[in-house]
Design a protein around this motif. Structure first.
Motif, PDB file in Angstrom:
ATOM      1  N   ASP A   1       9.893 -83.161 -93.486  1.00 35.50           N
ATOM      2  CA  ASP A   1       9.440 -84.438 -94.031  1.00 35.50           C
ATOM      3  C   ASP A   1      10.534 -85.171 -94.788  1.00 35.50           C
ATOM      4  N   TYR A   2      11.757 -84.795 -94.543  1.00 40.58           N
ATOM      5  CA  TYR A   2      12.886 -85.488 -95.167  1.00 40.58           C
ATOM      6  C   TYR A   2      14.056 -85.412 -94.212  1.00 40.58           C
TER       7      TYR A   2
ATOM      8  N   SER B   1      14.597 -81.295 -93.701  1.00 39.95           N
ATOM      9  CA  SER B   1      14.065 -80.259 -94.583  1.00 39.95           C
ATOM     10  C   SER B   1      12.599 -80.514 -94.856  1.00 39.95           C
TER      11      SER B   1
ATOM     12  N   GLN C   1      10.249 -80.827 -97.955  1.00 42.28           N
ATOM     13  CA  GLN C   1      10.316 -81.060 -99.394  1.00 42.28           C
ATOM     14  C   GLN C   1       9.157 -80.385-100.120  1.00 42.28           C
TER      15      GLN C   1
ATOM     16  N   LYS D   1      15.517 -75.236 -98.201  1.00 43.62           N
ATOM     17  CA  LYS D   1      16.274 -75.074 -96.961  1.00 43.62           C
ATOM     18  C   LYS D   1      16.521 -76.423 -96.309  1.00 43.62           C
ATOM     19  N   LEU D   2      17.775 -76.673 -96.009  1.00 44.45           N
ATOM     20  CA  LEU D   2      18.188 -77.904 -95.351  1.00 44.45           C
ATOM     21  C   LEU D   2      18.891 -77.506 -94.062  1.00 44.45           C
TER      22      LEU D   2
END
Lengths: 114, 113
Positions: free
Chosen positions: B31-32, B93, B95, B100-101
């Motif tokens: 969601d990012y 990632s 959120q 974790k990215l």
């Protein structure tokens, strides 16, 4: 000036010799991470921390350790470095909240393990 | 394993042209979606980011287009300049929980004068 600092910037070592790469941020950020960057593989997360004494594994944690005893520091420890850990390492930090608009990366540490 | 697939691996554009870099993801929980710009010898720097509740975000010459149903997002650089020559990474990632990215493998952009 808001910044993330890493030391050393360049390091040549030999297999098995323990080393620590330091990371420090002056922005009072809760979140900090370590990444490694390798040609053709992009950036991969090693470990991250959401606050003091709270750490968790990223995608490639094998062979690495971290600690977060103070909010500003997040050292990366290689207990027994091996040649496959030769890479460019980045530390990053961001403030809290739901979105990462304020994430900052350090300048990088280039490590060569012989 | 969570993945973000980025294309093309390299891109050459003439000054004034439009640079387009595409990314696709698998995990619908993402969601990012940020984009990072990296110059040689420097760390990545956040360029622009988008949330899935909007289909487009524009900041100056940089625009992110987001297609939730197709699970794709792209970076458009309008009026590309030689100073835009850098490596660009997309990422994703979840959120509000894990930090974790996940990054794409990067696109090396060269803008010729």
């Amino acid at each position: 000036e808001a910044q993330v600092t890493q030391n050393p910037r360049y390091l040549i070592t030999v297999t098995g010799k323990k080393l620590t790469v330091t990371c420090s941020q002056n922005m009072n950020h809760e979140y900090m991470s370590w990444y490694r960057q390798d040609p053709g593989l992009g950036l991969r997360q090693i470990y991250y921390s959401m606050n003091v004494e709270v750490t968790d594994k990223g995608d490639v944690p094998e062979g690495y350790k971290v600690s977060r005893k103070e909010k500003r520091n997040f050292p990366l420890i290689l207990e027994s470095p091996s040649p496959n850990q030769t890479s460019l390492y980045f530390c990053a930090s961001r403030s809290g909240g739901a979105w990462q608009e304020t994430q900052y990366f350090g300048p990088g540490t280039r490590l060569l393990v012989l | 394993q969570q993945q973000v697939k980025q294309s093309p691996q390299s891109l050459i554009v003439q000054k004034g042209g439009i640079s387009i870099i595409n990314c696709a993801y698998e995990n619908t929980a993402f969601d990012y979606f940020p984009w990072y710009q990296q110059f040689p010898g420097k760390g990545p720097a956040l360029l622009i980011a988008i949330r899935p509740d909007v289909s487009e975000k524009k900041e100056g010459r940089f625009t992110i287009s987001f297609n939730k149903s197709a699970k794709q997002f792209s970076l458009h650089i309008m009026d590309s300049q030689p100073g835009d020559s850098a490596t660009y990474f997309c990422a994703a990632s979840v959120q509000g929980g894990s930090e974790k990215l996940v990054f794409g493998k990067g696109t090396k952009l060269t803008v010729n004068p």
